[in-house]
Design a protein around this motif. Structure first.
Motif, PDB file in Angstrom:
ATOM      1  N   PRO A 173       1.036  29.713 -24.195  1.00  0.00           N
ATOM      2  CA  PRO A 173       0.360  28.961 -25.127  1.00  0.00           C
ATOM      3  C   PRO A 173      -0.976  28.614 -24.942  1.00  0.00           C
ATOM      4  O   PRO A 173      -1.456  28.878 -23.503  1.00  0.00           O
ATOM      5  CB  PRO A 173       1.015  27.348 -24.603  1.00  0.00           C
ATOM      6  N   LEU A 174      -1.864  28.561 -25.673  1.00  0.00           N
ATOM      7  CA  LEU A 174      -3.550  28.417 -25.638  1.00  0.00           C
ATOM      8  C   LEU A 174      -3.703  27.168 -24.614  1.00  0.00           C
ATOM      9  O   LEU A 174      -2.773  26.243 -24.492  1.00  0.00           O
ATOM     10  CB  LEU A 174      -4.059  27.925 -26.918  1.00  0.00           C
ATOM     11  N   ALA A 175      -4.610  27.384 -23.910  1.00  0.00           N
ATOM     12  CA  ALA A 175      -5.143  26.502 -22.950  1.00  0.00           C
ATOM     13  C   ALA A 175      -5.433  25.193 -23.586  1.00  0.00           C
ATOM     14  O   ALA A 175      -5.771  25.006 -24.647  1.00  0.00           O
ATOM     15  CB  ALA A 175      -6.259  26.765 -22.008  1.00  0.00           C
ATOM     16  N   ASP A 176      -5.225  23.988 -22.671  1.00  0.00           N
ATOM     17  CA  ASP A 176      -5.640  22.414 -23.302  1.00  0.00           C
ATOM     18  C   ASP A 176      -7.227  22.537 -23.822  1.00  0.00           C
ATOM     19  O   ASP A 176      -7.887  22.984 -23.030  1.00  0.00           O
ATOM     20  CB  ASP A 176      -5.326  21.745 -22.140  1.00  0.00           C
ATOM     21  N   THR A 177      -7.234  21.996 -24.916  1.00  0.00           N
ATOM     22  CA  THR A 177      -8.550  22.106 -25.562  1.00  0.00           C
ATOM     23  C   THR A 177      -9.265  20.693 -25.458  1.00  0.00           C
ATOM     24  O   THR A 177      -9.965  20.334 -26.190  1.00  0.00           O
ATOM     25  CB  THR A 177      -8.411  22.471 -27.093  1.00  0.00           C
ATOM     26  N   GLY A 178      -8.676  19.855 -24.574  1.00  0.00           N
ATOM     27  CA  GLY A 178      -8.979  18.411 -24.613  1.00  0.00           C
ATOM     28  C   GLY A 178      -8.642  17.414 -25.512  1.00  0.00           C
ATOM     29  O   GLY A 178      -9.211  16.276 -25.491  1.00  0.00           O
ATOM     30  N   GLU A 179      -7.687  17.909 -26.361  1.00  0.00           N
ATOM     31  CA  GLU A 179      -7.145  16.809 -27.210  1.00  0.00           C
ATOM     32  C   GLU A 179      -5.462  16.416 -26.658  1.00  0.00           C
ATOM     33  O   GLU A 179      -4.977  15.754 -27.382  1.00  0.00           O
ATOM     34  CB  GLU A 179      -6.826  17.675 -28.629  1.00  0.00           C
ATOM     35  N   ASP A 180      -5.394  16.678 -25.405  1.00  0.00           N
ATOM     36  CA  ASP A 180      -4.294  16.050 -25.054  1.00  0.00           C
ATOM     37  C   ASP A 180      -4.223  14.478 -24.580  1.00  0.00           C
ATOM     38  O   ASP A 180      -4.335  14.000 -23.566  1.00  0.00           O
ATOM     39  CB  ASP A 180      -3.717  16.855 -23.628  1.00  0.00           C
ATOM     40  N   ARG A 181      -4.356  13.663 -25.647  1.00  0.00           N
ATOM     41  CA  ARG A 181      -4.318  12.252 -25.452  1.00  0.00           C
ATOM     42  C   ARG A 181      -3.032  11.778 -26.495  1.00  0.00           C
ATOM     43  O   ARG A 181      -2.744  12.360 -27.285  1.00  0.00           O
ATOM     44  CB  ARG A 181      -5.655  11.812 -25.955  1.00  0.00           C
ATOM     45  N   PRO A 182      -2.788  10.528 -26.163  1.00  0.00           N
ATOM     46  CA  PRO A 182      -2.000   9.619 -26.843  1.00  0.00           C
ATOM     47  C   PRO A 182      -2.046   9.678 -28.363  1.00  0.00           C
ATOM     48  O   PRO A 182      -3.224   9.509 -28.793  1.00  0.00           O
ATOM     49  CB  PRO A 182      -1.781   8.435 -26.167  1.00  0.00           C
ATOM     50  N   PHE A 183      -1.111   9.794 -29.127  1.00  0.00           N
ATOM     51  CA  PHE A 183      -1.348   9.635 -30.734  1.00  0.00           C
ATOM     52  C   PHE A 183      -0.360   9.269 -31.276  1.00  0.00           C
ATOM     53  O   PHE A 183       1.086   9.168 -30.762  1.00  0.00           O
ATOM     54  CB  PHE A 183      -1.967  10.850 -31.136  1.00  0.00           C
ATOM     55  N   GLU A 184      -0.317   8.430 -32.492  1.00  0.00           N
ATOM     56  CA  GLU A 184       0.842   7.884 -33.319  1.00  0.00           C
ATOM     57  C   GLU A 184       1.298   9.052 -34.101  1.00  0.00           C
ATOM     58  O   GLU A 184       0.811   9.735 -34.827  1.00  0.00           O
ATOM     59  CB  GLU A 184       0.266   6.719 -34.195  1.00  0.00           C
ATOM     60  N   LEU A 185       2.792   8.732 -34.019  1.00  0.00           N
ATOM     61  CA  LEU A 185       3.584   9.994 -34.895  1.00  0.00           C
ATOM     62  C   LEU A 185       4.353   9.364 -35.830  1.00  0.00           C
ATOM     63  O   LEU A 185       5.319   8.847 -35.319  1.00  0.00           O
ATOM     64  CB  LEU A 185       4.144  10.845 -34.147  1.00  0.00           C
ATOM     65  N   GLU A 186       4.299   9.640 -36.864  1.00  0.00           N
ATOM     66  CA  GLU A 186       5.368   9.104 -38.102  1.00  0.00           C
ATOM     67  C   GLU A 186       6.257  10.063 -38.576  1.00  0.00           C
ATOM     68  O   GLU A 186       5.714  11.173 -38.883  1.00  0.00           O
ATOM     69  CB  GLU A 186       4.525   8.393 -39.115  1.00  0.00           C
TER      70      GLU A 186
END
Length: 344
Positions: free
Chosen positions: A251-264
């Motif tokens: 997989p591509l490396a973490d781009t800094g978007e690995d933060r919590p988020f809401e998923l519906e």
């Protein structure tokens, strides 16, 4: 006494038959006939059918590298750069580049390096897969095709030679090419004997010549540059030659978007939080355990889901730009914003 009833039944049946024939003629005469086929559903669809192939050869071709020959036939055609999804005996799915002859329609050839600190797939292929065993494979698929060019420069690191090797054989006569082949030691570099005698090939091994000097690599104007190998090598080549085409099986490396988020999950009527460090797939399967998946690395496409709302941070290298407009692979990709809505 029964004759009138029989005649009535026959008359009714005949009238129904004539009505059906008339309706069929009207349907077939309609401008909408035949009805257009509907697109297959996106969510959770497998991307290619599976084949069961016999392992007819399993041999060591370099230190820590085995080569497998998988026979069946007739097999789907492939072009240089293509790879297979191989389902290992445990159920793990791993990707391996095809390194044989595309003209051979009865077998596929792959090679794999043992990764001692990996997740177990390479060890399983080395130690548990034996001649006479059947393996399930999917594909072949090609996201690393050889495009027409005036000349070529190839950079391969270790096992990264596997997709490059068929490319070298496929370069048209009269077209210039060069290969920089790097490895830890010459003994660890598969297919070296086949390549080392060619003056167009430069071999660099840490036990002999040290690290490659990319600044000294001759790249003619208009040349297409291809690279496959360890992440460090590919990153260095990408920095030196931004237009390079690369092949990754991670997989591509973490781009800094690995933060919590809401998923519906719209169809299920559920809303959940995907924590940092947890994949969308893991969060979804905690709610919907039957959600299909396979490789969990963004390669096979089994976990592809339709996105209804939100912006996706795509981390796969499988989906096309068109597919990325309204879908994602939930095993590796995440939300770029604070909320995503999936058609699940």
């Amino acid at each position: 006494m029964r004759t009138p009833g029989l005649r009535t039944a026959v008359a009714v049946a005949g009238a129904a038959l004539l009505a059906r024939r008339a309706l069929r003629r009207r349907i077939e005469g309609s401008p909408l006939w035949p009805l257009p086929a509907l697109d297959p559903p996106t969510s959770g669809r497998p991307r290619s059918r599976a084949l069961r192939l016999l392992v007819t050869a399993h041999r060591t071709v370099a230190d820590g590298v085995v080569q497998l020959r998988l026979e069946g036939g007739p097999l789907p055609a492939w072009e240089p750069g293509a790879h297979l999804d191989v389902v290992l005996p445990s159920g793990l799915v791993r990707q391996y580049s095809l390194c044989g002859d595309p003209a051979d329609t009865t077998s596929y050839t792959i090679a794999a390096r043992l990764v001692a600190d990996g997740r177990g797939g390479s060890r399983e292929l080395h130690e548990q897969v034996v001649e006479g065993m059947e393996l399930e494979v999917r594909g072949p698929r090609n996201r690393f095709p050889l495009a027409a060019a005036d000349s070529y420069v190839f950079v391969a690191g270790g096992i990264g030679i596997t997709p490059i090797l068929p490319m070298l054989r496929a370069v048209p006569d009269g077209v210039e090419w060069r290969l920089l082949y790097c490895g830890r030691t010459r003994a660890s570099m598969p297919f070296l004997a086949e390549l080392a005698g060619d003056e167009r090939v430069t071999v660099v091994a840490e036990d002999t010549d040290g690290r490659p000097d990319l600044d000294a690599l001759p790249v003619p104007a208009g040349a297409a540059v291809y690279c496959c190998g360890p992440e460090g090598l590919m990153a260095a080549v990408e920095e030196r030659f931004p237009a390079v085409r690369v092949e990754r099986f991670a997989p591509l490396a973490d781009t800094g978007e690995d933060r919590p988020f809401e998923l519906e999950l719209r169809r299920s009527g559920r809303t959940l939080t995907v924590p940092a460090g947890t994949s969308v797939l893991a969060a979804v399967r905690a709610e919907l355990p039957d959600t299909p998946y396979s490789c969990a690395q963004g390669f096979c496409g089994t976990c592809q889901q339709r996105v209804l709302e939100g912006e996706v941070a795509h981390r796969d290298e499988l989906l096309t730009d068109t597919e990325r407009a309204d879908s994602m692979l939930i095993c590796v990709s995440r939300a770029r914003s604070g909320r995503l809505v999936l058609d699940m």
